[in-house]
Design an enzyme around this catalytic site. Structure first.
Site, short mmCIF file in Angstrom:
data_model
loop_
_atom_site.label_atom_id
_atom_site.label_comp_id
_atom_site.label_asym_id
_atom_site.label_seq_id
_atom_site.Cartn_x
_atom_site.Cartn_y
_atom_site.Cartn_z
N SER A 252 35.51 -32.64 -53.40
CA SER A 252 36.01 -33.53 -52.34
C SER A 252 37.53 -33.56 -52.37
O SER A 252 38.19 -33.51 -51.33
CB SER A 252 35.48 -34.95 -52.54
OG SER A 252 34.18 -35.10 -52.02
N LYS B 168 33.70 -47.04 -54.06
CA LYS B 168 32.31 -46.77 -53.69
C LYS B 168 31.94 -47.70 -52.55
O LYS B 168 32.57 -48.74 -52.37
CB LYS B 168 31.37 -47.04 -54.89
CG LYS B 168 30.05 -46.32 -54.80
CD LYS B 168 30.17 -44.87 -55.22
CE LYS B 168 28.96 -44.07 -54.88
NZ LYS B 168 29.03 -42.74 -55.50
N THR C 26 28.11 -30.79 -56.80
CA THR C 26 27.66 -31.70 -57.86
C THR C 26 26.61 -31.01 -58.73
O THR C 26 26.68 -31.05 -59.97
CB THR C 26 27.11 -33.01 -57.26
OG1 THR C 26 28.03 -33.49 -56.30
CG2 THR C 26 26.88 -34.05 -58.34
N GLY D 88 29.69 -38.68 -49.31
CA GLY D 88 28.26 -38.97 -49.36
C GLY D 88 27.79 -39.46 -50.71
O GLY D 88 28.51 -39.45 -51.70
N ASP D 89 26.56 -39.92 -50.74
CA ASP D 89 25.83 -40.30 -51.95
C ASP D 89 24.37 -40.40 -51.50
O ASP D 89 24.01 -39.78 -50.48
CB ASP D 89 26.37 -41.64 -52.52
CG ASP D 89 25.90 -41.91 -53.95
OD1 ASP D 89 26.47 -41.34 -54.89
OD2 ASP D 89 24.92 -42.66 -54.14
N LYS E 257 38.71 -43.23 -53.84
CA LYS E 257 37.84 -42.10 -53.49
C LYS E 257 36.47 -42.34 -54.07
O LYS E 257 36.34 -42.68 -55.26
CB LYS E 257 38.44 -40.80 -54.09
CG LYS E 257 37.62 -39.56 -53.77
CD LYS E 257 37.99 -38.99 -52.43
CE LYS E 257 36.98 -38.00 -51.88
NZ LYS E 257 35.85 -38.64 -51.14
N ASN F 96 20.42 -33.77 -52.66
CA ASN F 96 21.57 -32.85 -52.73
C ASN F 96 21.86 -32.40 -54.17
O ASN F 96 22.02 -31.19 -54.41
CB ASN F 96 22.79 -33.56 -52.13
CG ASN F 96 24.04 -32.73 -52.28
OD1 ASN F 96 24.84 -32.95 -53.18
ND2 ASN F 96 24.21 -31.75 -51.42
N GLN G 95 33.23 -44.55 -61.13
CA GLN G 95 33.98 -43.57 -60.34
C GLN G 95 35.44 -43.48 -60.77
O GLN G 95 36.05 -42.41 -60.71
CB GLN G 95 33.89 -43.94 -58.85
CG GLN G 95 34.22 -42.80 -57.90
CD GLN G 95 33.06 -41.83 -57.68
OE1 GLN G 95 31.93 -42.25 -57.57
NE2 GLN G 95 33.35 -40.54 -57.61
P1 NDP Z 1 20.00 -37.73 -51.95
O1 NDP Z 1 19.82 -38.86 -51.01
O2 NDP Z 1 20.31 -36.38 -51.42
O3 NDP Z 1 18.71 -37.57 -52.89
C1 NDP Z 1 18.28 -38.63 -53.68
C2 NDP Z 1 17.03 -38.19 -54.41
O4 NDP Z 1 16.71 -39.17 -55.38
C3 NDP Z 1 15.83 -38.08 -53.51
O5 NDP Z 1 14.95 -37.12 -54.01
C4 NDP Z 1 15.25 -39.49 -53.58
O6 NDP Z 1 13.86 -39.55 -53.26
C5 NDP Z 1 15.48 -39.82 -55.04
N1 NDP Z 1 15.63 -41.28 -55.19
C6 NDP Z 1 16.58 -42.06 -54.61
N2 NDP Z 1 16.41 -43.34 -54.92
C7 NDP Z 1 15.34 -43.38 -55.72
C8 NDP Z 1 14.66 -44.43 -56.38
N3 NDP Z 1 15.07 -45.73 -56.27
N4 NDP Z 1 13.59 -44.08 -57.15
C9 NDP Z 1 13.18 -42.80 -57.25
N5 NDP Z 1 13.79 -41.77 -56.64
C10 NDP Z 1 14.84 -42.06 -55.90
O7 NDP Z 1 21.13 -38.21 -52.97
P2 NDP Z 1 22.05 -37.33 -53.94
O8 NDP Z 1 21.30 -36.15 -54.42
O9 NDP Z 1 23.35 -37.16 -53.28
O10 NDP Z 1 22.27 -38.36 -55.14
C11 NDP Z 1 21.43 -38.41 -56.29
C12 NDP Z 1 22.16 -39.05 -57.43
O11 NDP Z 1 23.33 -38.30 -57.73
C13 NDP Z 1 22.66 -40.48 -57.18
O12 NDP Z 1 22.63 -41.21 -58.38
C14 NDP Z 1 24.11 -40.28 -56.76
O13 NDP Z 1 24.90 -41.42 -57.00
C15 NDP Z 1 24.49 -39.14 -57.69
N6 NDP Z 1 25.64 -38.34 -57.29
C16 NDP Z 1 25.73 -37.75 -56.08
C17 NDP Z 1 26.82 -36.97 -55.75
C18 NDP Z 1 26.93 -36.22 -54.48
O14 NDP Z 1 27.89 -35.48 -54.32
N7 NDP Z 1 25.97 -36.33 -53.56
C19 NDP Z 1 27.95 -36.83 -56.69
C20 NDP Z 1 27.73 -37.43 -57.98
C21 NDP Z 1 26.62 -38.18 -58.24
P3 NDP Z 1 13.40 -40.05 -51.81
O15 NDP Z 1 13.78 -38.98 -50.87
O16 NDP Z 1 11.94 -40.26 -51.94
O17 NDP Z 1 14.16 -41.32 -51.57
O1 2IT Z 2 29.16 -40.31 -57.24
C1 2IT Z 2 29.95 -39.48 -56.75
O2 2IT Z 2 30.83 -38.94 -57.43
C2 2IT Z 2 29.79 -39.13 -55.33
N1 2IT Z 2 28.88 -39.64 -54.68
C3 2IT Z 2 30.76 -38.19 -54.67
C4 2IT Z 2 32.01 -38.91 -54.25
C5 2IT Z 2 32.99 -38.10 -53.43
O3 2IT Z 2 33.97 -38.73 -53.01
O4 2IT Z 2 32.81 -36.90 -53.20
#
Ligand code: NDP
Ligand code: 2IT
Length: 445
Positions: free
Chosen positions: A377, A126, A209, A165-166, A90, A240, A111
């Site tokens: 999830s 992942k 998250t 997603g991520d 997952k 997100n 993860q």
């Molecule tokens: P999104 O794509 O929704 O948002 C990512 C955000 O981070 C955007 O504002 C983006 O800016 C910025 N960003 C991405 N890459 C870079 C970079 N190289 N340098 C600077 N800014 C950057 O992703 P999420 O919010 O889903 O994910 C954000 C983080 O949270 C990640 O590390 C992800 O692994 C982690 N995460 C996500 C989960 C989820 O459920 N979605 C769960 C647990 C962890 P821009 O739009 O300009 O690219």
């Molecule tokens: O980093 C993370 O935990 C996620 N991107 C969410 C993974 C999931 O299966 O919901």
């Protein structure tokens, strides 16, 4: 570091010198696990750590698609199925130009422990691609997603591996991928999570998250008699995780004064209006600089690192790995920041984490603090199995309970192994012991 853990790490360094993110995650984990390894000499005999740090399977594949101008494009797709000891693989999918084997492996390794901490039966995985959804039309994103799933589908399934997603993968991408998966396998089954509410998704998954991050941080603040109310919060990112961290922190009475994207950051002394951010990012897919059109008194500063120089009480890095280095950590400490909680995966460098711990800043590591997303999830999978749909309040309460329980596990393990208040060590140990028990039970496989 324990000598067995150290030899495993040295071996990884020799074998994977070109995978810095993976080595960084492995270093932190193996250092933290030293105390457990000392207590369990049988782990070395069973080669447990060598097996733990090596993925059970990793697939890399070509993704060919056609852009709107008729040009053929080729990207690389990845899925690492890291560990299935305690449940089906997952973990999310990331679409970003920086994606490579090292990034996918660090995320997969983290993860495993995160999913174990949720207390739910899910293994670690992942995946993703170096495809950049930014600037692509909906039709291009759809064609890419379909091409990606035309290979991925044969490796996943509701009891095998369940992606979500991520970065760069949200509701739109999951819709396209799940729609194509469903067509290919001719079954309506929970092989993806983060699905839309009308086709099997769970309420609160979108918020989980960010909300979970704030619930965990609330628990950590309690240990020092502190709370979110009236605190100044800085959040990096505006995706997100960042959006829903802002929403929940604001609901708890904090003021979020800054947010960013990969181009720059906004500072709004009156509090960043999360509804405006949702409109710009979720609906219009535009840059955060647009915020000034709605709030002309706010400031926009080019470049993202400077966000950590803004004086704040609580910092929530929610963008990407290694976005907060030692220099940024020093600035936060100097400005009196009392707590840092990782919404993104591995946003703080090893040096930054060390500074926070040395200077007594409350520090919440990603694998514990951002586990709320994958936890919900897993509840989406549970609802799908039951053919049931739970209310928002019910799922949100479950999320809160899960985050409280994760905090407790981290605090208890840190205490038990002689590192009180060190939630990095606590999270790694608490996550590991359950996976280790299962791996030992299976024999050598
Ligand atoms: P999104 O794509 O929704 O948002 C990512 C955000 O981070 C955007 O504002 C983006 O800016 C910025 N960003 C991405 N890459 C870079 C970079 N190289 N340098 C600077 N800014 C950057 O992703 P999420 O919010 O889903 O994910 C954000 C983080 O949270 C990640 O590390 C992800 O692994 C982690 N995460 C996500 C989960 C989820 O459920 N979605 C769960 C647990 C962890 P821009 O739009 O300009 O690219
Ligand atoms: O980093 C993370 O935990 C996620 N991107 C969410 C993974 C999931 O299966 O919901």
């Amino acid at each position: 570091m324990n000598s067995y853990a150290e030899s495993v790490l040295n071996n990884l360094r020799k074998r994977y010198p070109h995978e810095p993110e993976y080595l960084q995650a492995a270093t932190e984990i193996l250092e933290s696990l030293s105390a457990v390894i000392e207590k369990h000499p049988e782990y070395e005999k069973a080669g447990l750590l060598e097996r733990f740090v090596e993925p059970e399977r990793m697939v890399t594949f070509r993704v060919s698609w056609v852009d709107d101008s008729g040009k053929v494009r080729v990207n690389t797709g990845y899925r690492v199925q890291f560990n299935s000891a305690i449940g089906p693989y997952k973990g999310g999918l990331r679409f970003h130009p920086t994606v490579n084997a090292s990034v996918i492996k660090f995320l997969g390794l983290e993860q495993i422990l995160k999913n174990s901490l949720t207390g739910l039966p899910i293994g670690g995985a992942k995946g993703g691609s170096d495809f950049d959804p930014k600037g692509k039309s909906d039709a291009e994103v759809m064609r890419f997603c379909q091409a990606f799933v035309s290979e991925l589908f044969r490796h996943i399934g509701p009891d095998i591996d369940v992606p979500a997603g991520d970065i760069g993968v949200g509701a739109r991408e999951i819709g396209y991928m799940y729609g194509y998966y469903k067509k290919l396998v001719n079954a309506n089954e929970c092989a993806f999570t983060g699905r839309g509410i009308s086709y099997g998704g769970s309420l609160v998954r979108k918020e989980a998250t960010g909300y979970g991050l704030v619930y965990f941080t609330r628990e950590m603040l309690k240990t020092k008699g502190e709370k979110f109310k009236d605190k100044k919060v800085v959040i990096s990112g505006s995706g997100n995780v960042a959006i829903y961290a802002n929403e929940k922190a604001t609901q708890m009475g904090a003021k979020v004064i800054a947010m960013s994207d990969s181009d720059g950051y906004i500072y709004d002394k009156d509090g960043v209006d999360v509804e405006i951010i949702k409109k710009i990012k979720e609906v219009e897919r535009k840059r955060i600089s647009e915020y000034l059109k709605y709030r002309p008194d706010a400031k926009y500063i080019q470049g993202c690192n400077g966000i950590w120089t803004i004086p704040c009480d609580i910092a929530l890095p929610c963008a990407t790995q290694n976005e907060l280095d030692a220099g940024s950590a020093s600035a936060l400490i100097k400005n009196g920041c009392i707590a840092v909680a990782e919404g993104a995966n591995m946003p703080c460098t090893l040096e930054a984490v060390k500074l926070f711990l040395d200077f007594g800043v409350l520090f919440a590591p990603a694998k514990a603090a951002n586990a709320g997303g994958v936890a919900i999830s897993a509840l989406e999978m549970a609802q799908a199995s039951q053919r049931m749909f739970w209310s928002f309040d019910r799922v949100d309460k479950e999320l809160d309970n899960i985050m409280v329980n994760i905090f407790k596990q981290c605090a208890d393990a840190a205490q038990e192994y002689g590192f009180p208040g060190n939630y990095v060590v606590g999270a790694n140990i608490a996550g590991f012991v359950k996976v280790a028990d299962a791996m030992m039970a299976y024999g050598i496989v």
